[in-house]
Scaffold this active site. Structure first.
Site, short mmCIF file in Angstrom:
data_model
loop_
_atom_site.label_atom_id
_atom_site.label_comp_id
_atom_site.label_asym_id
_atom_site.label_seq_id
_atom_site.Cartn_x
_atom_site.Cartn_y
_atom_site.Cartn_z
N ASP A 109 0.87 -1.18 0.00
CA ASP A 109 0.00 0.00 0.00
C ASP A 109 0.90 1.22 0.00
O ASP A 109 2.13 1.10 -0.05
CB ASP A 109 -0.94 0.01 1.21
CG ASP A 109 -2.27 0.73 0.91
OD1 ASP A 109 -2.22 1.85 0.38
OD2 ASP A 109 -3.34 0.16 1.20
N TRP A 144 -9.84 30.90 -16.16
CA TRP A 144 -9.15 30.04 -15.18
C TRP A 144 -7.84 30.65 -14.75
O TRP A 144 -7.31 30.31 -13.68
CB TRP A 144 -8.95 28.64 -15.76
CG TRP A 144 -7.76 28.48 -16.66
CD1 TRP A 144 -7.69 28.79 -17.98
CD2 TRP A 144 -6.49 27.94 -16.30
NE1 TRP A 144 -6.45 28.50 -18.48
CE2 TRP A 144 -5.68 27.97 -17.47
CE3 TRP A 144 -5.93 27.44 -15.12
CZ2 TRP A 144 -4.36 27.52 -17.49
CZ3 TRP A 144 -4.62 27.01 -15.14
CH2 TRP A 144 -3.85 27.04 -16.31
N SER A 171 -5.58 18.85 -1.31
CA SER A 171 -5.61 17.44 -1.72
C SER A 171 -4.34 17.06 -2.46
O SER A 171 -3.71 16.04 -2.16
CB SER A 171 -6.84 17.18 -2.60
OG SER A 171 -6.73 15.94 -3.27
N SER A 172 -3.94 17.88 -3.42
CA SER A 172 -2.74 17.59 -4.21
C SER A 172 -1.49 17.59 -3.35
O SER A 172 -0.58 16.77 -3.54
CB SER A 172 -2.60 18.61 -5.35
OG SER A 172 -3.70 18.54 -6.24
N HIS A 255 3.09 27.39 -15.05
CA HIS A 255 3.87 26.67 -16.06
C HIS A 255 4.36 25.32 -15.55
O HIS A 255 4.26 24.33 -16.27
CB HIS A 255 5.01 27.50 -16.63
CG HIS A 255 5.39 27.01 -17.98
ND1 HIS A 255 4.73 27.38 -19.13
CD2 HIS A 255 6.29 26.07 -18.37
CE1 HIS A 255 5.23 26.72 -20.17
NE2 HIS A 255 6.17 25.93 -19.73
N GLU A 257 2.69 23.62 -13.68
CA GLU A 257 1.42 22.88 -13.73
C GLU A 257 1.26 22.15 -15.06
O GLU A 257 0.71 21.04 -15.12
CB GLU A 257 0.27 23.85 -13.50
CG GLU A 257 -1.11 23.32 -13.83
CD GLU A 257 -1.58 22.27 -12.85
OE1 GLU A 257 -2.67 21.72 -13.06
OE2 GLU A 257 -0.86 22.00 -11.87
N TYR A 259 3.57 20.75 -16.75
CA TYR A 259 4.36 19.53 -16.67
C TYR A 259 3.81 18.58 -15.62
O TYR A 259 3.99 17.35 -15.73
CB TYR A 259 5.83 19.88 -16.42
CG TYR A 259 6.34 20.80 -17.49
CD1 TYR A 259 6.39 20.37 -18.82
CD2 TYR A 259 6.69 22.11 -17.22
CE1 TYR A 259 6.79 21.22 -19.84
CE2 TYR A 259 7.09 22.97 -18.23
CZ TYR A 259 7.14 22.52 -19.53
OH TYR A 259 7.52 23.37 -20.54
N SER A 270 5.82 5.64 -21.79
CA SER A 270 7.13 4.99 -21.69
C SER A 270 7.02 3.55 -21.20
O SER A 270 8.00 2.79 -21.32
CB SER A 270 8.03 5.79 -20.74
OG SER A 270 8.26 7.09 -21.25
N HIS A 304 7.23 33.72 -20.05
CA HIS A 304 6.86 33.78 -21.47
C HIS A 304 5.34 33.93 -21.64
O HIS A 304 4.87 34.21 -22.74
CB HIS A 304 7.41 32.57 -22.25
CG HIS A 304 6.77 31.26 -21.95
ND1 HIS A 304 7.48 30.10 -21.84
CD2 HIS A 304 5.48 30.89 -21.76
CE1 HIS A 304 6.68 29.09 -21.59
NE2 HIS A 304 5.45 29.55 -21.54
N HIS A 305 4.59 33.74 -20.55
CA HIS A 305 3.16 34.05 -20.56
C HIS A 305 2.93 35.55 -20.40
O HIS A 305 1.78 36.01 -20.50
CB HIS A 305 2.44 33.32 -19.42
CG HIS A 305 2.48 31.83 -19.53
ND1 HIS A 305 1.54 31.10 -20.20
CD2 HIS A 305 3.37 30.93 -19.04
CE1 HIS A 305 1.84 29.81 -20.12
NE2 HIS A 305 2.95 29.68 -19.42
N THR A 330 12.59 17.71 -23.89
CA THR A 330 11.35 17.20 -24.48
C THR A 330 11.65 16.47 -25.78
O THR A 330 11.11 15.38 -26.04
CB THR A 330 10.37 18.36 -24.74
OG1 THR A 330 10.16 19.09 -23.53
CG2 THR A 330 9.05 17.84 -25.26
N LYS A 333 13.06 12.96 -25.21
CA LYS A 333 12.03 11.96 -24.95
C LYS A 333 11.37 11.50 -26.25
O LYS A 333 11.15 10.30 -26.47
CB LYS A 333 10.98 12.53 -24.00
CG LYS A 333 11.38 12.54 -22.53
CD LYS A 333 10.28 13.15 -21.70
CE LYS A 333 10.53 12.97 -20.22
NZ LYS A 333 10.27 11.60 -19.76
N ARG A 452 -9.35 35.47 -27.95
CA ARG A 452 -9.88 34.55 -26.95
C ARG A 452 -10.90 35.27 -26.08
O ARG A 452 -10.96 36.49 -26.04
CB ARG A 452 -8.75 34.05 -26.05
CG ARG A 452 -7.68 33.26 -26.72
CD ARG A 452 -6.51 33.01 -25.77
NE ARG A 452 -6.87 32.18 -24.64
CZ ARG A 452 -6.05 31.89 -23.63
NH1 ARG A 452 -4.82 32.38 -23.61
NH2 ARG A 452 -6.45 31.12 -22.63
#
Length: 638
Positions: A109, A144, A171-172, A255, A257, A259, A270, A304-305, A330, A333, A452
C-alpha cells in the site's frame, strides 16, 4: 487486513469492517479502491467540462450568434478551464498514481493509507464547492487564469475560485507527500532508482513539482481571496497594489502545472511503447533525466506568458532562451520513444495507437509552443485562438491521449478483463479525427486575429474565420460521439469483457506479477528485484545470439499456481491497514469552512472548525489498525 483472531474494539472508536458494499467505499484506505474512486469522479467532472466546452463551441459556430448570454458564456469557458485542469487531468493522473505506484514498486500500500483517503475526499469536496457556485449566484467568470483586477470585481464570483482551488490544492499537496514517501521508502528489495519503471520516475518528479508549486498558488489564492471577499488591496494599483504580481505568482505555479499534467502521461507511454514494440525502452537513463530536467527548467520559463506585460527586454531575452531550451529534454524523450518503436515488432492495439497518437499530437503542440519563445511572434499570438490550439494540443493531444492509453493498458489489471478492441480502435480514430478537426483550425483562426474569451465571434473577421469555427464545432460533435463509444466500451467490458488472464500483454513490470485484479494485500511475498523490467526478466533469458527465449518456469501455469499457493499461505500473516471513517468525517468539514470564508460567516466558521477538530481528534486516537492497542498475548514458556 486484520487477522481473524484480532480483538475488536467496541464503541465510538471501532474501526469499520465492511470489505464490500457501498459503505466500504466510504471508509476504504486501500490504494486500489481510492484510485478507482478518483477515476470515476474524474469521469463525472469530464462530462461536466465537456458540456461547458460544447456551449462555448456552439456559441462560436457562427458569427454574431447569441445562443447564450455573455455572462453565461464567461462562466462556461472559465469553469471549463478550471474543471479540465484541476478536476480532470490532475486527479486522473492521481488515479494512476494511487493504483499503480505500490504495485510497480512491489509494496502492499502507500506509506500513509488514511492520508490517501483524506486526499481523495478533499478533492471531491473541493469540486463540489466549486460547482455549487452555479446554484449560489453564479460560477466564476473571469477565466481560469483569474487575471486581476477583473477577477477582483464584485460581480466576478471569483471567491468560489479562490477558496475552491485552495481546497483542491490541499488534496494535491497531501497526495504529493504521500507518494514521494512511498516511492522513496517502500520499494521492494533490490529495486534501486535505476531499476524503477519510468512511470514511477515520472510520478516522483510530478509529485515533487506539486510539492514546490502548490504553495505558490496557495499564497496567490489567499491574496485573491482577501481582495475579492474582504476588500484587501494586494492587487489594486490605485492603492499601491500590483496587478502584475498576480501574473507572476500564478504563472510561477501555472507553467510547472503544465508539466504536472503531462509528465504522468509521458511515464504511461514509456511503459506501453516498449511492451508493444517487444523491446526495452531506448535510452532509459536519458528519458528519466530528461523528465527531471523538464521539471527543473519548467520553474524558469513562467514569464513567457507575460511578454506583453510590463517586463523589460533583459527579462524577455532570458525567458525566451529558457523557453527554447526546455524543448531539448522534451525532444530527447520524443526521439527515444521513436527509437523504441524503430525496428520493433509493433502490436498496434488500442493502447499502442493512443500512445503513438500521444507522441505525434504532443510533438505538434510542442512545436507550436516553441513559437511562443520568439517575443515578437508571442506578442502577435497573445490572447488569440492560436494559444488555445497550442495548449489543447499539449494537454488534450498530449496528456489525455496518454492517460486514455493507460486506461486501455491497465484495464485488465484493474478488472481482470479485456476491453473490446474493435470499439477501442473506433474510439481512437474518431478521437484522433475529432481532436484535430476541433483544435487544428484554431491555429489558423488565431493567426487571422480571432481573440480569446470573446462571447460573440466578430463578423468583421470574415468568412474564413467563421468556417474555421464551424469546423471546430463539428470536431467537438465528433469528440462527443467518440467519448460515447469509449463509455460504451468501458461499461460493456466491465460487465462482460473477455477474461484477460494474468499477463495479457506479455508485460515487463512488477504489477503484472500479481493477480488481476490484485488481492487487497497486492503481494503475498514481497518480490526481490534483480533487473530493470523485472517481470520480463523472470519470463525470458537470452541465448548465445542475444535473442530472448522463454524461461520454462517463468510465466507458466505451474509457476503461477505455485505463486498463488504461496500467497494463500502468507495471507493469514499479512496485516493491512483497516478502513476508517475519520478521513471522510474530517474532510466533510471543508464544505462549511469554504462557505464560512466565502460569506464571512463567523458562526458557520466556528461550526466548521469544531467539525474538523472532531474528525482530527478521532483520527488521532483511532488505533492505527484494529487491535493495535490491545495487550500482546503472552508467549508460552518452553
Amino acid at each position: 487486513m486484520a487477522s481473524a483472531d484480532t480483538a475488536k474494539r467496541g464503541g465510538l472508536m471501532s474501526r469499520p469492517t465492511a470489505e464490500t458494499g457501498w459503505t466500504s467505499w466510504l471508509t476504504t484506505t486501500d490504494h486500489k479502491k481510492i484510485g478507482i474512486l478518483y477515476f470515476w469522479t474524474t469521469m463525472i467532472f469530464f462530462f461536466l467540462g465537456g458540456v461547458e466546452a460544447g456551449l462555448v463551441r456552439f456559441q462560436l459556430a457562427q458569427a454574431e450568434t447569441s445562443l447564450i448570454t455573455e455572462e453565461i458564456y464567461n462562466q462556461m469557458f472559465t469553469m471549463h478551464g478550471i474543471t479540465m485542469v484541476f478536476l480532470v487531468v490532475m486527479p486522473l493522473s492521481a488515479a494512476f498514481f494511487n493504483y499503480l505506484i505500490p504495485l510497480q514498486i512491489g509494496a502492499r500500500d502507500v506509506a500513509f493509507p488514511r492520508l490517501n483517503a483524506f486526499s481523495y475526499w478533499v478533492y471531491l469536496f473541493g469540486g463540489i464547492f466549486l460547482y455549487s457556485s452555479f446554484f449560489l449566484g453564479g460560477a466564476p467568470n473571469a477565466a481560469w487564469v483569474a487575471y486581476v483586477p477583473l477577477s477582483t470585481d464584485a460581480v466576478s464570483n471569483m471567491g468560489f475560485y479562490a477558496i475552491g482551488l485552495q481546497i483542491v490544492g490541499l488534496s494535491s499537496l497531501a497526495a504529493a507527500v504521500n507518494f514521494i514517501v512511498t516511492i522513496l521508502n517502500m520499494r521492494a528489495p533490490g529495486m534501486t532508482f535505476m531499476r524503477l519503471p519510468v512511470f514511477i520516475w515520472m510520478s516522483l518528479v510530478t509529485n515533487f513539482l506539486l510539492l514546490f508549486a502548490i504553495p505558490i498558488i496557495a499564497v496567490a489564492l489567499f491574496m485573491l481571496q482577501f481582495d475579492t471577499i474582504y476588500g484587501a488591496q494586494f492587487f489594486q494599483p490605485a492603492t499601491g497594489g500590483d496587478p502584475v504580481l498576480w501574473q507572476h505568482l500564478f504563472w510561477l505555479f501555472g507553467h510547472p502545472e503544465v508539466y504536472i499534467m503531462i509528465l504522468p502521461a509521458m511515464g504511461i507511454v514509456s511503459e506501453i511503447l516498449p511492451t508493444f514494440s517487444k523491446k526495452p525502452l531506448f535510452g532509459y537513463a536519458a528519458v528519466v533525466f530528461a523528465g527531471a530536467a523538464i521539471a527543473f527548467i519548467g520553474f524558469g520559463v513562467w514569464a513567457h506568458h507575460m511578454f506583453t506585460s510590463a517586463i523589460g527586454p533583459v527579462a524577455r531575452s532570458a525567458f525566451s532562451l529558457a523557453t527554447m531550451f526546455i524543448a531539448v529534454p522534451t525532444g530527447i524523450k520524443i526521439f527515444n520513444w521513436v527509437f523504441t518503436m524503430w525496428g520493433g515488432k509493433l502490436r498496434l492495439n488500442t493502447a499502442m495507437l493512443f500512445s503513438i497518437g500521444f507522441v505525434s499530437m504532443f510533438t505538434i503542440g510542442g512545436l507550436s509552443g516553441v513559437t511562443h519563445a520568439i517575443v515578437p511572434h508571442n506578442a502577435q499570438q497573445h490572447d488569440t485562438y492560436y494559444v488555445v490550439a497550442h495548449f489543447h494540443y499539449v494537454l488534450f493531444g498530449g496528456a489525455l491521449f496518454g492517460l486514455v492509453a493507460g486506461m486501455y493498458y491497465w484495464f485488465p489489471k484493474v478488472t481482470g478483463k479485456l476491453m473490446n478492441e474493435s470499439l477501442g480502435k473506433l474510439h481512437f480514430w474518431t478521437w484522433l479525427v475529432g481532436f484535430n478537426l476541433t483544435f487544428g483550425p484554431m491555429h489558423m483562426s488565431g493567426l487571422l486575429g480571432q481573440p480569446r474569451r470573446t462571447a460573440v465571434l466578430p463578423g468583421e473577421l470574415g468568412g474564413t474565420v467563421e468556417i474555421y469555427n464551424l469546423l471546430s464545432t463539428i470536431g467537438y460533435v465528433v469528440l462527443v460521439v467518440s467519448s460515447l463509444i469509449f463509455i460504451t466500451n468501458l461499461i460493456k467490458s466491465i460487465k462482460g469483457g473477455e477474461p484477460a488472464g494474468l499477463d495479457p500483454w506479455d508485460a515487463r513490470t512488477l504489477e503484472w506479477l500479481t493477480d488481476s485484479p490484485p488481492k487487497h494485500y497486492n503481494f503475498g511475498t514481497i518480490p526481490t528485484v534483480t533487473h530493470r523490467d523485472e517481470f520480463w526478466h523472470r519470463k525470458y533469458a537470452e541465448d548465445e545470439t542475444g535473442t530472448p527465449v522463454a524461461v520454462p518456469a517463468g510465466g507458466s501455469e505451474e509457476h503461477d499456481a505455485a505463486v498463488r499457493d504461496s500467497e494463500a499461505e502468507a495471507e493469514e500473516h499479512i496485516h493491512m491497514p483497516d478502513p476508517s471513517y475519520w478521513p471522510l468525517v474530517m474532510t466533510s468539514g471543508m464544505l462549511p469552512m469554504g462557505y464560512a470564508l466565502l460569506y464571512a460567516s463567523i458562526p458557520l466558521g466556528i461550526v466548521a472548525v469544531l467539525w474538523m477538530l472532531v474528525g482530527m481528534f478521532g483520527w488521532i486516537i483511532e488505533p492505527v489498525a484494529e487491535g493495535d492497542d490491545d495487550e500482546p498475548e503472552p508467549v508460552p514458556a518452553h
